[in-house]
Write an enzyme that holds these catalytic residues in place. Sequence first.
Site, PDB file in Angstrom:
ATOM      1  N   ALA A  28      40.510  24.742  60.137  1.00  0.00           N
ATOM      2  CA  ALA A  28      40.972  24.504  58.764  1.00  0.00           C
ATOM      3  C   ALA A  28      42.450  24.131  58.679  1.00  0.00           C
ATOM      4  CB  ALA A  28      40.705  25.742  57.904  1.00  0.00           C
ATOM      5  N   GLY A  31      43.006  17.814  58.926  1.00  0.00           N
ATOM      6  CA  GLY A  31      41.887  16.923  58.620  1.00  0.00           C
ATOM      7  C   GLY A  31      40.984  17.416  57.504  1.00  0.00           C
ATOM      8  N   GLY A  33      38.820  19.789  57.509  1.00  0.00           N
ATOM      9  CA  GLY A  33      38.766  21.245  57.384  1.00  0.00           C
ATOM     10  C   GLY A  33      39.836  21.767  56.445  1.00  0.00           C
ATOM     11  N   SER A 156      27.644  14.402  62.546  1.00  0.00           N
ATOM     12  CA  SER A 156      28.179  13.043  62.492  1.00  0.00           C
ATOM     13  C   SER A 156      27.057  12.045  62.699  1.00  0.00           C
ATOM     14  CB  SER A 156      29.236  12.846  63.588  1.00  0.00           C
ATOM     15  OG  SER A 156      29.613  11.483  63.700  1.00  0.00           O
ATOM     16  N   TYR A 181      29.779  13.356  73.286  1.00  0.00           N
ATOM     17  CA  TYR A 181      30.083  13.664  71.885  1.00  0.00           C
ATOM     18  C   TYR A 181      28.810  13.517  71.039  1.00  0.00           C
ATOM     19  CZ  TYR A 181      32.229  13.535  67.253  1.00  0.00           C
ATOM     20  OH  TYR A 181      32.560  13.793  65.944  1.00  0.00           O
TER      21      TYR A 181
END
Length: 298
Positions: A28, A31, A33, A156, A181
């Site tokens: 957090a 970005g 977060g 994603s 990823y």
Amino acid sequence: MHTLRKCFCGQWSSEARLDEKTVIITGANTGIGKETARDLAKRGARIIMACRDMERGEAAREEIVEDSGNQNVVLKKLDLSNTKSIREFAEFINKEEKQLNILINNAGVMLCPYSKTVDGFEMQIGVNHLGHFLLTFLLLDLMKRSAPARIVNVASVAHTWGGIQLDDINSEKGYNARRAYGQSKLANILTTRSLARRQDGTGVTVYSLHPGVVRTELWRHVSAPVQVAVRIFSLFTKTSVQGAQTSIYCAVEPALEKETGGYYSDCAPARCSRAARDDEMAEKLWELSCQMLGIHWD
């Protein structure tokens, strides 16, 4: 026109409040977060920022407190690449917090050079999937007692980049950063589906999402030419505020209270790949994840 509208979409609009609710957001301090934390703080929630970098985390916390006027924003150390850190964090939360209404598994690493976590997992599968898998396991009883509660997994569209390699989950036979990823993001969606089935009827609902192509620090490991391309096409990417909107939507939208296990994008249900709907693979991944982490989770 619809695609352009999605590219330029602003903030999701809702007056929903989160007073008397407790929210944990991993990663957090930067970005999406950070922007998710800022928004939910403005809605009156108690925010627990779970961050690895405490210096940057404290700077972000102070900014969020000042911007939101909400003093109930705290920072706690969490390193998702270290299961000892995850267990210590969860132990503290279970001891000190009387409730946990929303868990947003947001932190992640992207396209990094090959490296391993403290426990020997490939870094992307270790942080993006296994770290959050263990964290959720350790906090789930508290969430059940706090129901209705929500778990939001930031995945994603990159889940289409790779499959689940059950026989080489740590990419030891060969490493491709993009495929690794993709594997970790596919794991997020499969885990969401499996967890939703297991929590059916408990009042704990689970969501996964694609935040959009966002201009964040996650791109720091890509090559110079790719970074140049990202800047050139920045007109068609999202800011961190825009990228946070689907996380906020999944955490807050009242209409989702009876929904669970779904995948979302641009604050709406979205279609994921066929591999991300493979419930047989999801169960195999679940079993392997439990085995790797040394936990028993039916």
